[in-house]
Write a protein that holds these residues in place. Sequence first.
Motif, PDB file in Angstrom:
ATOM      1  N   PHE A   1       0.836  -1.277  -0.076  1.00 36.83           N
ATOM      2  CA  PHE A   1       0.129  -0.048   0.050  1.00 36.83           C
ATOM      3  C   PHE A   1       0.860   1.201  -0.001  1.00 36.83           C
ATOM      4  CE2 PHE A   1       0.845  -0.638   4.393  1.00 36.83           C
ATOM      5  CZ  PHE A   1       0.984   0.683   4.911  1.00 36.83           C
ATOM      6  N   LEU A   2       0.248   2.394  -0.624  1.00 34.09           N
ATOM      7  CA  LEU A   2       0.913   3.794  -0.639  1.00 34.09           C
ATOM      8  C   LEU A   2      -0.303   4.707   0.043  1.00 34.09           C
ATOM      9  CD1 LEU A   2       2.383   3.958  -3.984  1.00 34.09           C
ATOM     10  CD2 LEU A   2       3.531   3.533  -1.982  1.00 34.09           C
ATOM     11  N   ASP A   3       0.063   5.373   1.002  1.00 35.33           N
ATOM     12  CA  ASP A   3      -0.970   6.498   1.247  1.00 35.33           C
ATOM     13  C   ASP A   3      -0.558   7.762   0.855  1.00 35.33           C
ATOM     14  OD1 ASP A   3      -2.354   4.606   3.058  1.00 35.33           O
ATOM     15  OD2 ASP A   3      -1.414   5.323   4.820  1.00 35.33           O
ATOM     16  N   VAL A   4      -1.405   8.099   0.087  1.00 35.08           N
ATOM     17  CA  VAL A   4      -0.959   9.407  -0.861  1.00 35.08           C
ATOM     18  C   VAL A   4      -1.454  10.803  -0.304  1.00 35.08           C
ATOM     19  CG1 VAL A   4      -1.047  10.301  -3.260  1.00 35.08           C
ATOM     20  CG2 VAL A   4      -0.892   7.745  -2.680  1.00 35.08           C
ATOM     21  N   ASN A   5      -0.532  11.777  -0.237  1.00 30.00           N
ATOM     22  CA  ASN A   5      -0.822  13.058   0.349  1.00 30.00           C
ATOM     23  C   ASN A   5      -0.991  13.925  -1.177  1.00 30.00           C
ATOM     24  OD1 ASN A   5      -0.908  12.359   2.839  1.00 30.00           O
ATOM     25  ND2 ASN A   5       1.283  12.802   3.056  1.00 30.00           N
ATOM     26  N   VAL A   6      -2.008  14.769  -1.055  1.00 31.77           N
ATOM     27  CA  VAL A   6      -2.109  15.765  -2.270  1.00 31.77           C
ATOM     28  C   VAL A   6      -2.160  17.138  -1.527  1.00 31.77           C
ATOM     29  CG1 VAL A   6      -3.662  16.633  -4.291  1.00 31.77           C
ATOM     30  CG2 VAL A   6      -3.287  14.095  -3.776  1.00 31.77           C
ATOM     31  N   GLY A   7      -1.078  18.105  -1.782  1.00 31.76           N
ATOM     32  CA  GLY A   7      -1.236  19.142  -0.970  1.00 31.76           C
ATOM     33  C   GLY A   7       0.374  19.382  -0.331  1.00 31.76           C
TER      34      GLY A   7
ATOM     35  N   ARG B   1      -4.713  14.079   2.921  1.00 29.90           N
ATOM     36  CA  ARG B   1      -4.533  12.711   2.526  1.00 29.90           C
ATOM     37  C   ARG B   1      -5.905  12.249   1.820  1.00 29.90           C
ATOM     38  NH1 ARG B   1      -2.271   8.567   5.649  1.00 29.90           N
ATOM     39  NH2 ARG B   1      -0.447  10.465   5.824  1.00 29.90           N
ATOM     40  N   ALA B   2      -5.226  11.982   0.554  1.00 32.25           N
ATOM     41  CA  ALA B   2      -5.990  11.583  -0.363  1.00 32.25           C
ATOM     42  C   ALA B   2      -6.767  10.244  -0.160  1.00 32.25           C
ATOM     43  CB  ALA B   2      -5.614  11.666  -2.110  1.00 32.25           C
ATOM     44  N   GLY B   3      -5.950   9.093   0.262  1.00 36.90           N
ATOM     45  CA  GLY B   3      -6.380   7.890   0.678  1.00 36.90           C
ATOM     46  C   GLY B   3      -5.473   7.021   0.222  1.00 36.90           C
TER      47      GLY B   3
ATOM     48  N   VAL C   1      -5.784  12.420  -7.517  1.00 37.10           N
ATOM     49  CA  VAL C   1      -4.516  12.790  -7.957  1.00 37.10           C
ATOM     50  C   VAL C   1      -4.526  13.223  -9.502  1.00 37.10           C
ATOM     51  CG1 VAL C   1      -2.189  12.142  -8.775  1.00 37.10           C
ATOM     52  CG2 VAL C   1      -3.059  11.373  -6.527  1.00 37.10           C
ATOM     53  N   GLU C   2      -5.115  12.638 -10.317  1.00 34.39           N
ATOM     54  CA  GLU C   2      -5.212  12.999 -11.782  1.00 34.39           C
ATOM     55  C   GLU C   2      -6.200  14.416 -12.002  1.00 34.39           C
ATOM     56  OE1 GLU C   2      -6.008  11.130 -16.080  1.00 34.39           O
ATOM     57  OE2 GLU C   2      -7.144  10.133 -14.394  1.00 34.39           O
TER      58      GLU C   2
END
Length: 243
Positions: A4-10, A83-85, A220-221
């Motif tokens: 898993f990757l927990d993705v941050n956008v910001g 946190r985008a998820g 993200v996109e």
Amino acid sequence: MKAFLDVNVGDVRAYQREKASYDLGCEYLRKCGPMLLGLDPNVDPNTLDEESTELLVDSFNCDPTWNTKDPGVIRLRAPEDIRAGRLVFELFDAKVPKTCENFKCLLTGEKGTGKSSGKLLHYKGCCFHRIIAGFMMQGGDVVKGDGSAGDSIYGGKFNDEKPGLKIKHLDRGTLAMANGGKNTNTSQFYVTFGENLAQLDGKHVVFGKVVEGTGVLDIVERQAASKDGKPLVPVTIGDCGVY
């Protein structure tokens, strides 16, 4: 194997500053709100009216026992979560064990410092430096963070595993190794936004696919992708690991 990757956008640093100010504001409200405004110490600061918020902020700013505490300012509205998820991948470790082992160890950080680069072999905190709408999000440069370098648990570049070259880029969420040509794999990888990306087939080792969290790809996109690949906002790995 699943990963898993927990993705941050910001902007992570900006969020951390805002969160610290909010946490201090919550503490101040809990301890001083009842005395100053007769508020319930357990009141949600986000529900306060404008007048009460202004009075609390003004009182904080005039109180040296509080305004000297780090970060020195308060906010009474929670910052927007960046946190985008979570992206969950199925890894094709039976077909491409060497590639998957490299990815797994970079997710956990278990190998420590790279022999080739001297940098920590860990994806946590790493950015996605290239994000192209309809195409892919690419990251994993643990050395420079800008896509110009990379490292692996094998001490630099390692060879392509042929079974992975035979897997096609058919679906959104395909996970594959980025490279600079034949047998130049390091830590960089990408996740596809598009489908049927035949131009990538046979040139990159495919070693997994997204099985949960496709909504994260959408976020993200939508928020960070550009035509030239330069992210419109920072996208980083907040946490990562394996199941």
